[in-house]
Design an enzyme around this catalytic site. Structure first.
Site, short mmCIF file in Angstrom:
data_model
loop_
_atom_site.label_atom_id
_atom_site.label_comp_id
_atom_site.label_asym_id
_atom_site.label_seq_id
_atom_site.Cartn_x
_atom_site.Cartn_y
_atom_site.Cartn_z
N TYR A 19 7.57 4.72 7.30
CA TYR A 19 6.20 4.22 7.40
C TYR A 19 5.98 3.54 8.75
CZ TYR A 19 2.03 1.41 6.54
OH TYR A 19 0.79 0.82 6.66
N GLU A 41 -3.47 -1.82 0.41
CA GLU A 41 -3.45 -3.22 0.83
C GLU A 41 -3.96 -4.14 -0.28
OE1 GLU A 41 -1.90 -4.38 3.23
OE2 GLU A 41 -1.65 -2.68 4.60
N TRP A 49 5.53 -4.97 0.47
CA TRP A 49 5.12 -3.64 0.91
C TRP A 49 6.09 -2.58 0.40
CZ3 TRP A 49 0.82 -1.61 1.89
CH2 TRP A 49 0.71 -0.40 2.58
#
Length: 199
Positions: A19, A41, A49
């Site tokens: 990512y 988000e 995350w």
């Protein structure tokens, strides 16, 4: 001197490294990709995350491949399915906010040529804000920019988009380039924008 990438991407998980290498900070101009990153988000609030990346395929399937018009049509049955789906984060407030935001975007698109992506880029005059962070500790949880955008989005009726969530969203979209100075991906993001941005 050894080149150091952003510390948060070096946690030993390949999907986190991928990512960082291929997505985070690279300018996004696509509307559905913008909405996808908004969903991720919002779902990340209060979580890591890494947790979100682990569930990313689940989010994609659960939220109709991030098709805004489709999500805007979700009914009570669809909402109940989402809240029972172990492949995603089953948080009622977050799920309701995502569907509400999709409905608001669908309404805007029905009456104008509103683009959420274009709107967000307009706050930086269509040019990425490149930060000069030396270490991960220098990174901000929120900024004057994210506070301003959060306020404006709230005025329009968008939900669950506080300054901290917006800050992370802007970074994911490449609107804010928050790679540390020693990270080679920082310049790649700058070059990517220069190559792909068109008026």
């Amino acid at each position: 001197m050894r080149i150091k990438q952003c510390e948060w991407s070096q946690n030993g998980h390949q999907n986190m490294a991928d990512y960082h290498q291929n997505e985070w900070g690279f300018a996004v101009f696509d509307e559905e990709k913008t909405f996808e990153l908004m969903i991720l988000e919002i779902m990340r609030a209060g979580l890591s995350w890494q947790t979100i990346l682990n569930k990313r395929l689940g989010f994609q399937k659960a939220f109709s491949n991030y098709r805004i018009q489709k999500i805007a049509q979700y009914n009570d049955y669809d909402m109940e399915k989402l809240l029972k789906n172990p492949a995603i984060v089953r948080n009622k407030r977050k799920v309701e906010a995502i569907v509400s935001n999709a409905q608001l975007l669908a309404q805007k698109n029905a009456t104008s040529e509103f683009s959420l992506n274009t709107y967000l880029w307009s706050f930086v005059d269509d040019k990425p804000l490149v930060m000069d962070y030396q270490t991960q500790e220098d990174m901000q949880g929120f900024s004057e920019l994210s506070k301003k955008i959060s306020r404006e989005l709230k005025k329009q009726g968008f939900k669950f988009l506080g300054p901290t969530i917006v800050q992370s969203w802007l970074e994911a979209l490449g609107i804010i380039n928050s790679h540390v100075e020693t990270c080679p991906i920082k310049q790649q993001c700058i070059d990517f924008f220069a190559k792909n941005y068109t008026l």
